[in-house]
Design an enzyme around this catalytic site. Structure first.
Site, mmCIF file in Angstrom:
data_model
loop_
_atom_site.group_PDB
_atom_site.id
_atom_site.type_symbol
_atom_site.label_atom_id
_atom_site.label_comp_id
_atom_site.label_asym_id
_atom_site.label_seq_id
_atom_site.Cartn_x
_atom_site.Cartn_y
_atom_site.Cartn_z
ATOM 1 N N LYS A 18 31.545 45.895 37.237
ATOM 2 C CA LYS A 18 31.675 46.230 38.660
ATOM 3 C C LYS A 18 31.163 45.053 39.454
ATOM 4 O O LYS A 18 30.259 44.344 39.003
ATOM 5 C CB LYS A 18 30.834 47.472 39.011
ATOM 6 C CG LYS A 18 31.276 48.176 40.267
ATOM 7 C CD LYS A 18 32.540 48.977 40.005
ATOM 8 C CE LYS A 18 32.795 50.029 41.037
ATOM 9 N NZ LYS A 18 33.635 51.108 40.510
HETATM 10 N N1 GLU Z 1 37.293 51.311 41.260
HETATM 11 C C1 GLU Z 1 37.915 52.273 40.415
HETATM 12 C C2 GLU Z 1 36.872 53.100 39.696
HETATM 13 O O1 GLU Z 1 35.764 53.207 40.116
HETATM 14 C C3 GLU Z 1 38.953 51.684 39.487
HETATM 15 C C4 GLU Z 1 38.515 50.608 38.538
HETATM 16 C C5 GLU Z 1 39.683 49.938 37.829
HETATM 17 O O2 GLU Z 1 40.813 50.324 38.017
HETATM 18 O O3 GLU Z 1 39.388 48.995 37.108
HETATM 19 O O4 GLU Z 1 37.162 53.731 38.722
#
Ligand code: GLU
Length: 433
Positions: free
Chosen positions: A124
Site C-alpha cells: 500500500k
Molecule cells: N485499493 C483497493 C483495495 O484496497 C484495490 C487494490 C488493488 O486493486 O490492488 O483493495
C-alpha cells in the site's frame, strides 16, 4: 486533464466528519493477526514476521505549484509480504496518510490476496496531500514525480499499484505513462485500475462495490434474510458504497439510508440509490436528495438488517459498538471496525463480514486486468462479472467452511484461510538467511 474520473474509494472527505482516529490501521491489523493466530497451530515466529513489512519506501516529492512556489510532499510505498507473488495494493492521496497507516493497509492487502487465492502479496502506498487542494496540472506533476521516486520498487513483476482513496483511473494512467516512458517500452501491467482504452479492465471501477453486494447477498442467504425483506444502510456514497447500494437495490433489498461526508439520506420506506449521483460526481448529491438529512453517526446506529460501512476506516469503535442495531455488518471500507469494537459486536452476536473478503472484488478484477495486460487480450464486461462472481463465491465458501468448522467469527475465519495459505507458501520457500 480534461475529464476528472471519479476517485476509486469512498469519500475521503468523510475523514473530516468522522470521530478522531481512535486506533491506527497498523494497531488494528496487528491485533487482528494476533487474535486469529490463536486459532491456528502455526510457528509464532511466522506470526511475528508477518507483523512487520518487508520494506517501507519513503520519498520526497517536490513539485512546482501553479503560482510558481515549491510544494514538497511525502510519499510512501509499503511492501508487506510477497511470498505468493508480486506486491499488490492501492495508492492513496489523503492528508491523513502516514507510514504506519500504509503498513497496516499493506498487511490487509496480503490477507485479501491470500483469501482470494490471487498470486499476489500485499502493498500500500500514499502521498500526504489533500488532492482537492491540487490543480489538475499539480496533481499530474505530483503523480509523475512520485512514480519516478518509486520507480525502482514497482513493476508488473515487482509491485503493482492501483487506485484507492483520492486516486483514480487518471492517476493510474499518469503512473503507467511515466513508468513506460522511463523504461522505454509500454508497460500497462505496472498498475491496475487504468481506463480500458489503455489496458484497463471493464468492470474494475465498480468491482469493490459489486463484491460487497455479492458478499452481503450471500451473508443474507446464510442468515436467512430474504433480500426482498432486508433493509440496508450504507455509509459512504463513493464508488464502493454507491455500487453496493445500487446492486442490492436491483436484487430486491430495501436501501433505507446512504450517506456522504455531509450527512445521510434516510427513509424507512426505502430510497432509490440510482437516483443519487456518486459523491465524486456531485459532492452535495446525498444531502440534496434527503428531505431531512441525519448524521453519519446516526446512520451507523439505525435499526436495519444490514449495515455497510463503506466510507473510511475506524468508524465502528468502542465508543459506538454498543449502539449498533444492525443484525449484520458487511465491511465495504478497509478497516472500518476497530479491534475493540469487533469484540463488542462478537459479544453481542452481530456478525461482521470483513473487508478482506467483502471488498476484495477490487483487487480481484485488478488481477484480471493484470492477466489481460500480460496476454494483450481484453475481456468483455460480462466475462469480468462472471469470473468475479465465481471468485467471490469460492472465497465465500472457503471462509464459511472455517466459520462452520471452527465456530469463529467471519474475520477470524478469513484470516485463517489467508494465514493457512501464507504459512504453507512460507514453509515451502523457507526463510533465506
Ligand atoms: N485499493 C483497493 C483495495 O484496497 C484495490 C487494490 C488493488 O486493486 O490492488 O483493495
Amino acid at each position: 486533464m480534461s475529464s476528472d474520473p471519479p476517485a476509486e474509494t469512498d469519500d475521503y472527505d468523510a475523514a473530516a466528519a468522522a470521530e478522531p482516529q481512535s486506533e491506527s490501521a497498523l494497531t488494528t491489523a496487528r491485533r487482528q493477526l494476533e487474535h486469529a493466530a490463536t486459532h491456528l497451530d502455526v510457528d509464532p515466529n511466522f506470526i511475528e514476521r508477518l507483523k512487520h513489512p518487508t520494506a517501507v519506501h519513503e520519498v520526497t516529492v517536490p513539485i512546482e505549484r501553479d503560482d510558481g512556489s515549491l510544494g514538497v510532499f511525502t510519499g510512501y510505498r509499503a511492501h508487506h509480504d510477497s511470498v505468493r507473488g508480486p506486491y499488490k495494493g492501492g495508492l492513496r492521496y489523503h492528508p491523513g496518510v502516514t507510514r504506519e497507516e500504509c503498513i497496516g493497509l499493506s498487511m490487509w492487502m496480503t490477507w485479501k490476496c491470500a483469501v482470494m487465492n490471487l498470486p499476489f502479496g500485499g502493498a500500500k502506498g500514499g502521498v500526504v496531500v489533500d488532492p482537492k487542494e491540487l490543480s489538475d496540472a499539480e496533481n499530474e506533476q505530483l503523480t509523475r514525480r512520485f512514480t519516478q521516486e518509486i520507480r525502482d520498487f514497482i513493476g508488473p513483476k515487482r509491485d503493482i499499484p492501483a487506485p484507492d482513496m483520492g486516486t483514480s483511473a487518471q492517476t493510474m494512467s499518469w503512473i503507467m505513462d511515466a513508468y513506460s516512458m522511463q523504461q522505454g517500452e509500454v508497460i500497462p501491467g505496472v498498475v491496475t485500475g487504468k481506463p480500458p482504452v489503455i489496458g484497463g479492465s471493464y468492470g474494475r471501477e465498480a468491482a469493490p462495490g459489486r463484491s460487497v453486494a455479492i458478499i452481503a447477498r450471500e451473508a443474507c442467504k446464510y442468515y436467512d434474510y430474504p433480500l426482498s425483506e432486508t433493509t440496508v444502510a450504507v455509509q459512504g456514497f463513493g464508488s464502493v458504497g454507491a455500487n453496493a447500494a445500487r446492486l442490492l437495490d436491483d436484487w430486491g433489498a430495501t436501501v433505507v439510508a446512504v450517506s456522504d461526508v455531509n450527512g445521510a439520506a434516510y427513509d424507512p420506506d426505502g430510497i432509490d440509490p440510482h437516483a443519487i449521483p456518486e459523491h465524486d460526481e456531485e459532492p452535495e448529491a446525498v444531502t440534496e436528495y434527503a428531505s431531512d438529512p441525519i448524521s453519519n453517526e446516526d446512520l451507523l446506529t439505525l435499526d436495519v438488517d444490514v449495515l455497510i460501512p463503506a466510507a473510511i476506516g475506524d468508524v465502528i469503535t468502542e465508543a459506538n459498538a454498543d449502539e449498533i442495531r444492525a443484525d449484520l455488518v458487511v465491511e465495504g471500507a478497509n478497516g472500518p471496525t476497530t479491534f475493540a469494537a469487533d469484540a463488542i459486536l462478537a459479544e453481542r452476536d452481530i456478525p461482521v463480514v470483513p473487508d478482506i473478503l467483502a471488498n476484495a472484488g477490487g483487487v480481484t478484477v485488478s488481477y484480471f486486468e493484470w492477466l489481460q495486460d500480460i496476454n494483450r487480450r481484453a475481456w468483455s464486461l460480462e466475462e469480468v462479472q462472471r469470473e468475479l462472481e465465481t471468485e467471490m463465491l469460492s472465497a465465500w465458501d472457503d471462509v464459511r467452511a472455517e466459520v462452520e468448522s471452527r465456530d469463529v467469527t467471519w474475520r477470524d475465519a478469513a484470516y485463517i484461510v489467508a494465514l493457512t495459505r501464507l504459512t504453507e507458501a512460507h514453509g515451502y520457500r523457507g526463510l533465506w538467511p
